[in-house]
Design an enzyme around this catalytic site. Structure first.
Site, mmCIF file in Angstrom:
data_model
loop_
_atom_site.group_PDB
_atom_site.id
_atom_site.type_symbol
_atom_site.label_atom_id
_atom_site.label_comp_id
_atom_site.label_asym_id
_atom_site.label_seq_id
_atom_site.Cartn_x
_atom_site.Cartn_y
_atom_site.Cartn_z
ATOM 1 N N GLU A 165 0.799 -1.230 0.000
ATOM 2 C CA GLU A 165 0.000 0.000 0.000
ATOM 3 C C GLU A 165 0.830 1.276 0.000
ATOM 4 O OE1 GLU A 165 -2.939 -0.229 3.120
ATOM 5 O OE2 GLU A 165 -4.017 -1.835 2.090
ATOM 6 N N GLU A 351 -5.057 -8.780 0.644
ATOM 7 C CA GLU A 351 -5.762 -8.507 1.902
ATOM 8 C C GLU A 351 -7.237 -8.289 1.632
ATOM 9 O OE1 GLU A 351 -4.359 -5.188 4.300
ATOM 10 O OE2 GLU A 351 -2.283 -5.779 3.966
HETATM 11 C C1 FCB Z 1 -4.361 -2.267 5.461
HETATM 12 C C2 FCB Z 1 -2.984 -2.616 5.947
HETATM 13 C C3 FCB Z 1 -2.951 -3.716 6.960
HETATM 14 C C4 FCB Z 1 -4.117 -3.661 7.919
HETATM 15 C C5 FCB Z 1 -5.420 -3.471 7.194
HETATM 16 C C6 FCB Z 1 -6.622 -3.433 8.071
HETATM 17 O O1 FCB Z 1 -4.361 -0.941 5.038
HETATM 18 O O2 FCB Z 1 -2.167 -3.005 4.859
HETATM 19 O O3 FCB Z 1 -1.694 -3.675 7.617
HETATM 20 O O4 FCB Z 1 -3.911 -2.723 8.902
HETATM 21 O O5 FCB Z 1 -5.368 -2.324 6.408
#
Ligand code: FCB
Length: 443
Positions: A165, A351
């Site tokens: 990110e 994620e």
């Molecule tokens: C993302 C992050 C991760 C976690 C999630 C909820 O932005 O990459 O580390 O905190 O959010």
């Protein structure tokens, strides 16, 4: 909807070093910017820090055992840069390498495929003192660090992610001041964007010469953006937000050799002078794109808004504990969008998951809301696959409840509940449900 995923689909879980490891200074490690930031009063809810976190540095075997119990095929984790280079560059700390060697071997002994994120936000503090991501020199430091990881782990680890990110690193850390290093400067923000891309590209180049049989990509955050009306202004506002906050900001330079139109229109003046000269080097082929997705936003044009005349309007949608609107259909649009606009060889969901207000009752956590959230997102992922998206794996955030950055321990994203005072772990109902999904390769 009932669905089967393609054979060989990699179901996994994801974590990040500072969020779970604890023992941040053990065995010769240097301080990271998250260590100094969380130890600065007022930055983190309840004054929480990552000093103990999930104590994973000491309990990694138990945690790999939990993954085995769930039957996960892959595990995405990150390396703490200051464990390897306590001062950011120069001298290597062998004990830091040893820890990750032990973890990797433990995973492989349980047939779990390691996916390494090289940078998930814990920059060595020593490098921050030299300007951190705002200093052009960081790209070479990152390449030097990446090379050591490739040389030490590349024999066993074949899946690599350069950055997690980068938008969040640049904006939340250097414009909103909510994450480390806590700055608020739009010029710094765009210099950071540019240097993150340069660093990524240099690491990819080193990778091609060191791990010839592996794959490398980058992980990007995304919010599905919907215009508040059909008016041209609202549509343009939504498009601007999409290009500025989502995958186009990074994938356009990587795949097409330039920043997207709306970014150049709104932010050219904040980028480094002569940024164009770096673009050919940034346009380097990668093997996959990692997509993180949690939520969607409704966006309208607002002439009063200081940030690019864009405003997010709240909707009457169900929300997670983070206050994030649940919009599974937007997940489909993001996945399909990446595929249609850039056609990467592979995509991984690196994620997806949700924080809810979990409670333990008789040693159990009945998190129906998380199961519902995941099921709806799995459905959209499958829909994307059926429509031709080359999605190869899916990592649920997260294995464990953990240190949720500025929110500290107040937000629980885990499939496994962590009782912080005792460090006990409890499989939530969602973990048991996920175990079945993995076993059946579908739901
Ligand atoms: C993302 C992050 C991760 C976690 C999630 C909820 O932005 O990459 O580390 O905190 O959010």
């Amino acid at each position: 909807m009932v669905g089967k995923f393609p054979d060989g689909f990699i179901w996994g879980v994801a974590t990040a070093s500072y969020q779970i490891e604890g023992s941040p200074l053990a065995d010769g490690a240097g301080m990271s910017i998250w260590h100094t930031f969380s130890h600065t009063p007022g930055n983190i809810k309840n004054g929480d820090t990552g000093d103990i976190a999930c104590d994973h540095y000491k309990r990694y075997k138990e945690d790999v055992e939990l993954m085995k119990e769930l039957g996960v095929k892959g595990y995405r984790f990150s390396i703490s840069w200051p464990r390897i280079f306590p001062k950011g560059s120069g001298e290597i700390n062998q004990k830091g390498l040893d820890f990750y060697n032990r973890l990797i071997d433990e995973l492989l002994s349980k047939d779990i495929i390691p996916f390494i994120t090289i940078y998930h936000w814990d920059l060595p503090f020593e490098l921050q003192l030299k300007g951190g991501w705002a200093n052009r020199d960081i790209a070479d430091r990152f390449a030097e660090y990446s090379k050591v990881l490739f040389e030490n782990f590349g024999d066993r680890v074949k899946h690599w992610i350069t950055l997690n990110e980068p938008w969040v690193v640049a904006f939340v850390g250097h414009l909103f001041g909510i994450h480390a290093p806590g700055m608020k400067d739009i010029f710094v923000t765009f210099h950071v964007v540019h240097n993150l891309l340069r660093a990524h590209a240099k690491a990819v180049e080193v990778f091609r010469n060191t791990v010839t049989d592996g794959k490398i990509g980058i992980t990007l955050n995304n919010t599905a953006v919907t215009p508040a009306s059909d008016s041209p202004e609202d549509k343009l506002a939504a498009e601007t937000m999409h290009q500025m906050n989502n995958y186009p900001l990074f994938l356009n330079p990587i795949f097409k050799g330039n920043y997207p139109d709306r970014v150049l229109e709104n932010a050219r003046q904040f980028l480094p002078e002569n940024f164009e000269e770096d673009l050919p080097e940034i346009q380097k082929s990668i093997d996959f794109v990692g997509i993180n997705y949690y939520s969607g936003s409704l966006v309208k044009y607002d002439p009063e808004s200081p940030m690019m005349k864009i405003k997010v309007v709240p909707r009457d949608l169900p929300k997670t504990e983070m206050g994030w609107e649940i919009e599974p259909e937007g997940f489909y649009r993001i996945l399909k969008g990446v595929h249609d606009e850039y056609s990467p060889k592979e995509i991984y969901v690196t994620e997806n998951g949700a924080a809810f207000d979990d409670t333990v009752e008789d040693g159990k956590v009945h998190d129906e809301n998380r199961i519902d959230y995941l099921r709806k997102h799995f459905e959209q992922a499958l829909r994307a696959i059926e429509d031709g998206v080359r999605l190869k794996g899916y990592f649920v955030w997260s294995l464990l409840d953990n240190f949720e950055w500025a929110e500290g321990y107040s937000k629980r994203f885990g499939l496994v509940y962590v009782d912080y005072p005792t460090q006990g772990r409890i499989l939530k109902d969602s973990a048991k449900w996920y175990k079945d999904v993995i076993k059946n390769n579908g739901f």
